[in-house]
Motif scaffolding. Structure first.
Motif, PDB file in Angstrom:
ATOM      1  N   ALA A   1      -3.427 -12.103  70.625  1.00 60.06           N
ATOM      2  CA  ALA A   1      -4.440 -13.123  70.896  1.00 60.06           C
ATOM      3  C   ALA A   1      -5.764 -12.630  70.323  1.00 60.06           C
ATOM      4  O   ALA A   1      -6.145 -11.465  70.521  1.00 60.06           O
ATOM      5  N   ILE A   2      -6.446 -13.496  69.594  1.00 53.33           N
ATOM      6  CA  ILE A   2      -7.753 -13.157  69.010  1.00 53.33           C
ATOM      7  C   ILE A   2      -8.746 -14.223  69.433  1.00 53.33           C
ATOM      8  O   ILE A   2      -8.502 -15.416  69.244  1.00 53.33           O
ATOM      9  N   THR A   3      -9.871 -13.799  69.984  1.00 52.88           N
ATOM     10  CA  THR A   3     -10.982 -14.710  70.259  1.00 52.88           C
ATOM     11  C   THR A   3     -12.221 -14.178  69.556  1.00 52.88           C
ATOM     12  O   THR A   3     -12.601 -13.013  69.757  1.00 52.88           O
ATOM     13  N   HIS A   4     -12.849 -15.006  68.730  1.00 50.41           N
ATOM     14  CA  HIS A   4     -14.064 -14.618  68.018  1.00 50.41           C
ATOM     15  C   HIS A   4     -15.204 -15.526  68.449  1.00 50.41           C
ATOM     16  O   HIS A   4     -15.040 -16.741  68.562  1.00 50.41           O
ATOM     17  N   ARG A   5     -16.329 -14.934  68.680  1.00 48.49           N
ATOM     18  CA  ARG A   5     -17.493 -15.682  69.144  1.00 48.49           C
ATOM     19  C   ARG A   5     -18.425 -16.022  67.990  1.00 48.49           C
ATOM     20  O   ARG A   5     -18.611 -15.220  67.067  1.00 48.49           O
ATOM     21  N   LEU A   6     -19.035 -17.195  68.053  1.00 44.69           N
ATOM     22  CA  LEU A   6     -20.064 -17.604  67.101  1.00 44.69           C
ATOM     23  C   LEU A   6     -21.403 -17.703  67.825  1.00 44.69           C
ATOM     24  O   LEU A   6     -21.471 -17.618  69.045  1.00 44.69           O
ATOM     25  N   GLY A   7     -22.474 -17.899  67.046  1.00 46.44           N
ATOM     26  CA  GLY A   7     -23.798 -17.987  67.645  1.00 46.44           C
ATOM     27  C   GLY A   7     -24.405 -16.613  67.845  1.00 46.44           C
ATOM     28  O   GLY A   7     -24.061 -15.653  67.160  1.00 46.44           O
ATOM     29  N   THR A   8     -25.333 -16.513  68.787  1.00 42.50           N
ATOM     30  CA  THR A   8     -26.074 -15.274  69.040  1.00 42.50           C
ATOM     31  C   THR A   8     -25.269 -14.326  69.918  1.00 42.50           C
ATOM     32  O   THR A   8     -24.794 -14.707  70.987  1.00 42.50           O
ATOM     33  N   VAL A   9     -25.112 -13.096  69.442  1.00 36.20           N
ATOM     34  CA  VAL A   9     -24.406 -12.051  70.198  1.00 36.20           C
ATOM     35  C   VAL A   9     -25.358 -10.858  70.311  1.00 36.20           C
ATOM     36  O   VAL A   9     -25.709 -10.228  69.316  1.00 36.20           O
ATOM     37  N   ARG A  10     -25.745 -10.536  71.520  1.00 37.02           N
ATOM     38  CA  ARG A  10     -26.760  -9.508  71.740  1.00 37.02           C
ATOM     39  C   ARG A  10     -26.145  -8.120  71.883  1.00 37.02           C
ATOM     40  O   ARG A  10     -24.927  -7.969  71.922  1.00 37.02           O
ATOM     41  N   ILE A  11     -26.996  -7.107  71.943  1.00 40.26           N
ATOM     42  CA  ILE A  11     -26.553  -5.726  72.007  1.00 40.26           C
ATOM     43  C   ILE A  11     -25.581  -5.529  73.172  1.00 40.26           C
ATOM     44  O   ILE A  11     -25.846  -5.932  74.302  1.00 40.26           O
ATOM     45  N   GLY A  12     -24.440  -4.910  72.884  1.00 43.67           N
ATOM     46  CA  GLY A  12     -23.446  -4.618  73.902  1.00 43.67           C
ATOM     47  C   GLY A  12     -22.482  -5.742  74.198  1.00 43.67           C
ATOM     48  O   GLY A  12     -21.481  -5.530  74.890  1.00 43.67           O
ATOM     49  N   GLU A  13     -22.739  -6.950  73.683  1.00 44.39           N
ATOM     50  CA  GLU A  13     -21.839  -8.073  73.913  1.00 44.39           C
ATOM     51  C   GLU A  13     -20.729  -8.079  72.868  1.00 44.39           C
ATOM     52  O   GLU A  13     -20.906  -7.599  71.747  1.00 44.39           O
ATOM     53  N   ALA A  14     -19.594  -8.672  73.222  1.00 45.86           N
ATOM     54  CA  ALA A  14     -18.449  -8.706  72.322  1.00 45.86           C
ATOM     55  C   ALA A  14     -18.513  -9.904  71.390  1.00 45.86           C
ATOM     56  O   ALA A  14     -18.705 -11.041  71.834  1.00 45.86           O
ATOM     57  N   SER A  15     -18.324  -9.646  70.110  1.00 45.91           N
ATOM     58  CA  SER A  15     -18.203 -10.734  69.135  1.00 45.91           C
ATOM     59  C   SER A  15     -16.742 -11.081  68.894  1.00 45.91           C
ATOM     60  O   SER A  15     -16.424 -12.206  68.500  1.00 45.91           O
ATOM     61  N   VAL A  16     -15.843 -10.115  69.108  1.00 46.60           N
ATOM     62  CA  VAL A  16     -14.419 -10.370  68.921  1.00 46.60           C
ATOM     63  C   VAL A  16     -13.628  -9.525  69.915  1.00 46.60           C
ATOM     64  O   VAL A  16     -13.981  -8.377  70.190  1.00 46.60           O
ATOM     65  N   VAL A  17     -12.583 -10.133  70.462  1.00 44.44           N
ATOM     66  CA  VAL A  17     -11.640  -9.422  71.324  1.00 44.44           C
ATOM     67  C   VAL A  17     -10.243  -9.707  70.788  1.00 44.44           C
ATOM     68  O   VAL A  17      -9.869 -10.863  70.582  1.00 44.44           O
ATOM     69  N   ILE A  18      -9.494  -8.638  70.542  1.00 46.68           N
ATOM     70  CA  ILE A  18      -8.126  -8.750  70.047  1.00 46.68           C
ATOM     71  C   ILE A  18      -7.206  -8.069  71.052  1.00 46.68           C
ATOM     72  O   ILE A  18      -7.372  -6.887  71.345  1.00 46.68           O
ATOM     73  N   ALA A  19      -6.271  -8.808  71.594  1.00 44.60           N
ATOM     74  CA  ALA A  19      -5.299  -8.253  72.535  1.00 44.60           C
ATOM     75  C   ALA A  19      -3.909  -8.325  71.910  1.00 44.60           C
ATOM     76  O   ALA A  19      -3.551  -9.335  71.290  1.00 44.60           O
ATOM     77  N   VAL A  20      -3.149  -7.249  72.040  1.00 47.52           N
ATOM     78  CA  VAL A  20      -1.790  -7.212  71.512  1.00 47.52           C
ATOM     79  C   VAL A  20      -0.865  -6.607  72.566  1.00 47.52           C
ATOM     80  O   VAL A  20      -1.299  -5.834  73.422  1.00 47.52           O
ATOM     81  N   SER A  21       0.393  -6.970  72.492  1.00 51.11           N
ATOM     82  CA  SER A  21       1.402  -6.329  73.337  1.00 51.11           C
ATOM     83  C   SER A  21       2.679  -6.198  72.529  1.00 51.11           C
ATOM     84  O   SER A  21       2.942  -6.953  71.590  1.00 51.11           O
ATOM     85  N   ALA A  22       3.473  -5.197  72.911  1.00 52.59           N
ATOM     86  CA  ALA A  22       4.735  -4.934  72.223  1.00 52.59           C
ATOM     87  C   ALA A  22       5.604  -4.079  73.128  1.00 52.59           C
ATOM     88  O   ALA A  22       5.178  -3.613  74.186  1.00 52.59           O
TER      89      ALA A  22
END
Length: 234
Positions: A164-185
């Protein structure tokens, strides 16, 4: 037979946390539930287009068979959110802060012994230069399709994995996540390989532009091969 469906977001506010639908046929699929919901609850029919079913706490395909006793839920995309589902993953572009637990929950599978979540965050200093914030823009239709392409690559190379990949648009400030990638296997080595492939390919092929805003200026940057200003029409 009656099927209980857990709701979220706006649909839960309108209809309650759990609704029940009744189907008489011997075998029922996720697609059957969606069709029945559209017929039975006309007031939320428009919201169903951006919503996705989970079955036993994992993403469900339209042709997946369900039983009345199964745990079934309906995830609703929020405003300003684009989502696509492939056979192995769930890909989102949003202007909202990213909920890491929500992204991770999409890949959990009882047959998998390993899961891994990667966060890409805004760092304060790059090569001695202080960053104030980052701004992200994207050509959303192509971005969401190329994220799905990454999922298809992973499905071919590591068939049993989920992503699962979620990417954020717009303003992303210091320490905030712009992308989170989760994987399982099934095993941890596949998790590491899949996660690395996903972030490297995202940087290479997904049309998302980053504007670095410093104390004394700013610059648009594109993929790893060089800068690109999305507002430059030449």
């Amino acid at each position: 037979m009656q099927y209980r469906i857990q709701l979220s977001a706006g649909m839960a506010e309108q209809l309650g946390d759990v609704i029940t639908v009744e189907l008489s046929q011997e075998t029922v699929t996720i697609a059957d539930l969606r069709t029945k919901l559209k017929e039975q609850y006309l007031e939320v029919a428009s919201q169903l287009q951006g919503s996705f079913f989970t079955h036993h706490q994992r993403l469900a395909s339209p042709n997946e068979l369900v039983l009345p006793s199964d745990p079934i839920a309906l995830l609703q995309s929020g405003p300003g959110m684009e989502t696509v589902v492939s056979t192995c993953g769930f890909f989102v572009i949003t202007y909202d802060p990213i909920n890491t637990d929500e992204v991770t929950s999409k890949v959990l599978d009882p047959s998998h012994g390993a899961s891994l979540t990667f966060h890409g965050t805004t760092r304060e200093y790059t090569q001695g230069q202080r960053t104030v914030l980052l701004e992200y823009e994207a050509y959303v239709p192509m971005a969401i399709n190329t994220m799905k392409q990454i999922g298809d690559e992973i499905a071919e190379r590591w068939p049993s994995s989920r992503i699962a990949i979620t990417h954020r648009l717009g303003t992303v400030r210091i320490g905030e996540a712009s992308v989170v990638i989760a994987v399982s296997a099934a095993h941890r080595d596949t998790c590491y390989e899949t996660s690395r492939h996903a972030i490297e390919r995202l940087k290479q092929i997904v049309p998302i532009w980053k504007k670095e805003v410093w104390e004394d200026g700013s610059e648009w940057k594109g993929h790893q091969l060089g800068g690109w200003n999305p507002h430059n029409t030449q």
